[in-house]
Write a protein that holds these residues in place. Structure first.
Motif, PDB file in Angstrom:
ATOM      1  N   GLY A   1      10.671  95.774 -82.207  1.00 11.61           N
ATOM      2  CA  GLY A   1      11.434  96.324 -81.228  1.00 11.61           C
ATOM      3  C   GLY A   1      10.849  95.760 -79.761  1.00 11.61           C
ATOM      4  N   VAL A   2      12.013  95.480 -78.875  1.00  7.61           N
ATOM      5  CA  VAL A   2      11.354  94.852 -77.635  1.00  7.61           C
ATOM      6  C   VAL A   2      12.140  95.905 -76.459  1.00  7.61           C
ATOM      7  CG1 VAL A   2      11.128  92.656 -78.250  1.00  7.61           C
ATOM      8  CG2 VAL A   2      12.980  93.345 -77.450  1.00  7.61           C
ATOM      9  N   THR A   3      11.041  96.112 -75.337  1.00  6.35           N
ATOM     10  CA  THR A   3      11.692  96.750 -74.210  1.00  6.35           C
ATOM     11  C   THR A   3      10.770  96.115 -72.945  1.00  6.35           C
ATOM     12  OG1 THR A   3      11.852  98.774 -73.072  1.00  6.35           O
ATOM     13  CG2 THR A   3      10.065  98.625 -74.649  1.00  6.35           C
ATOM     14  N   ILE A   4      11.358  96.404 -71.747  1.00  2.00           N
ATOM     15  CA  ILE A   4      10.448  95.982 -70.559  1.00  2.00           C
ATOM     16  C   ILE A   4      10.027  97.161 -69.901  1.00  2.00           C
ATOM     17  CG2 ILE A   4      11.374  93.582 -70.512  1.00  2.00           C
ATOM     18  CD1 ILE A   4      13.294  94.620 -68.322  1.00  2.00           C
ATOM     19  N   SER A   5      10.127  98.443 -70.432  1.00  3.89           N
ATOM     20  CA  SER A   5       9.668  99.555 -69.771  1.00  3.89           C
ATOM     21  C   SER A   5       8.113  99.775 -70.373  1.00  3.89           C
ATOM     22  CB  SER A   5      10.645 100.633 -70.071  1.00  3.89           C
ATOM     23  OG  SER A   5      10.027 102.049 -69.975  1.00  3.89           O
ATOM     24  N   SER A   6       7.255  99.746 -69.721  1.00  2.00           N
ATOM     25  CA  SER A   6       5.893 100.060 -69.923  1.00  2.00           C
ATOM     26  C   SER A   6       5.975 101.610 -70.411  1.00  2.00           C
ATOM     27  CB  SER A   6       4.822  99.832 -68.997  1.00  2.00           C
ATOM     28  OG  SER A   6       4.960 100.649 -67.767  1.00  2.00           O
TER      29      SER A   6
END
Length: 426
Positions: A225-230
């Motif tokens: 799973g990838v996201t750019i929200s830390s």
């Protein structure tokens, strides 16, 4: 409509110019004067200070109204769905205040002594970003504005499923949590994860990991799973570990454009495409196509609007909710997928389900209002109440849509390994 006091009398021409000759809700002003609708009203709009008018003078139209609402100088007292629908039914088709209404606002402000200083912008407002749209840096800033407001707040609004996308209410009387599981399960079946254990899934814009966890726990998938929200990464990793799925699910703080040299059997993208933009759609689908093996499938689940819609900086949603967001017509999505080499095999509309989902979220927010305010402040809680209620009405009347578009990478022989009908998915 009757004029009962100076402030009401000063405001009435502005209301007629901006909301139509017969506004369907009542108005109450800071001196206690009122303007009553001709018939029954679903609620009252309370104008609490002259700063509400200053917001309209300095930013005529939707943005000024939004600033007044977020700052608390305007409030809606009543069923927010009925009030917004009533205002929508009587307002002119053009959402902007016309020249005549702008002059009415200035005239009312002069009469009330409200001209002069510009009122401060609510701190929750995103400032317009510089530079080209949808660069990695600008996208990261936009995502952070929307998603990094606090995991506890999202838990309150979304419920225990922690799923920020359209649910699927099958059966019709499903709870929100069950409907979110049903949505995840439908996507897994469309992607063929039920056909073979151990398939490798990429979940783009994975949020707090709910889809990834469902695919791993239910179908034995190996998920990235990838996201750019830390903030999402922090909680998603903890949820995966608590569920005992660390050996099957990996959560990365990564932009999808940085994925290289890997292969997947399937890709899910749920509620992420709205942040891509039409000009980047080809890059988006080309990137995902390159990550799929032959016969690999992509499920793109995204909000759309007929003809497309850009969330501009002058709009409430563009400035407060989804900076740089864009809704792409589903026909353009299908065409972009085909140009990237996908064979589009299924398109399913779920807009009525999203309207129900949003009504659940608004109910959660209103029930937990005091806690929400303590977590994120009253301004941001107001933003979410207004945005979700207005969005629900948009899905109900068809101004907004949402579609799952399923594409497959066929082999050179044309073999796509797809079921003959969608019946197998349920």
């Amino acid at each position: 409509m009757g004029n009962q006091a100076t402030i009401a009398a000063a405001f009435e021409p502005l209301l007629r110019a901006s909301l139509g000759p017969h506004p369907a809700v009542g108005f109450e002003f800071w001196d206690g004067s009122t303007i009553q609708p001709d018939g029954d009203s679903p609620g009252t709009m309370r104008v609490r200070s002259e700063d509400a008018l200053r917001h309209l003078v300095w930013a005529p139209g939707e943005l000024g109204l939004a600033r007044a609402f977020v700052s608390g100088t305007v409030d809606l007292d009543g069923d927010i769905f009925l009030m917004l629908r009533a205002l929508q039914s009587t307002a002119p088709n053009d959402a902007r205040l016309g020249l005549g209404a702008a002059w009415q606002a200035i005239g009312a402000a002069r009469q009330l002594g409200a001209l002069g200083r510009r009122p401060p912008r609510p701190p929750e407002e995103a400032r317009p970003a510089r530079g080209p749209l949808h660069t990695k840096h600008r996208d990261a800033a936009a995502i952070s504005h929307h998603y990094d407001v606090g995991n506890d707040f999202y838990r309150l609004v979304l419920g225990p499923s922690m799923t920020y996308s359209c649910a699927r209410f099958v059966p019709d009387d499903s709870s929100l949590a069950d409907a979110q599981r049903a949505k995840h399960d439908l996507i897994c079946r469309k992607l063929g994860l039920a056909d073979q254990s151990g398939m490798r899934l990429l979940d783009v814009g994975c949020g707090w990991g709910s889809m990834a966890m469902h695919a791993a726990a239910t179908y034995g998938a190996q998920v990235v799973g990838v996201t750019i929200s830390s903030a999402q990464v922090e909680l998603a990793r903890r949820r995966v570990a608590d569920a005992g799925l660390s050996g099957s699910v990996e959560i990365r703080l990564t932009d999808y454009r940085d994925l290289r040299g890997e292969e997947f059997d399937a890709i899910s993208s749920i509620g992420m495409f709205e942040h891509v933009g039409s000009k980047r759609a080809a890059e988006y689908f080309d990137t995902l196509r390159a990550l799929l093996r032959p016969r690999g499938r992509l499920l793109n689940h995204a909000i759309s609007s007929p003809g497309g819609s850009v969330m501009r900086n002058s709009s409430f949603v563009g400035r407060y909710v989804f900076p740089d967001g864009e809704l792409v017509d589903v026909g353009e999505v299908v065409l972009a997928m085909e140009r990237a080499g996908f064979e589009v095999r299924d398109v399913e509309a779920l807009r009525e389900h999203y309207a129900r989902t949003l009504r659940h979220w608004v109910a959660n927010l209103e029930t937990g209002w005091e806690q929400a305010v303590s977590l994120v402040g009253e301004g941001r809680a107001r933003i979410w109440r207004l945005y979700m209620a207005a969005s629900a009405l948009g899905f109900e009347d068809g101004g907004l849509g949402i579609h799952q578009v399923l594409g497959v990478v066929p082999e050179a022989t044309g073999n796509a390994d797809m079921p003959a009908t969608r019946r197998i998915w349920g």
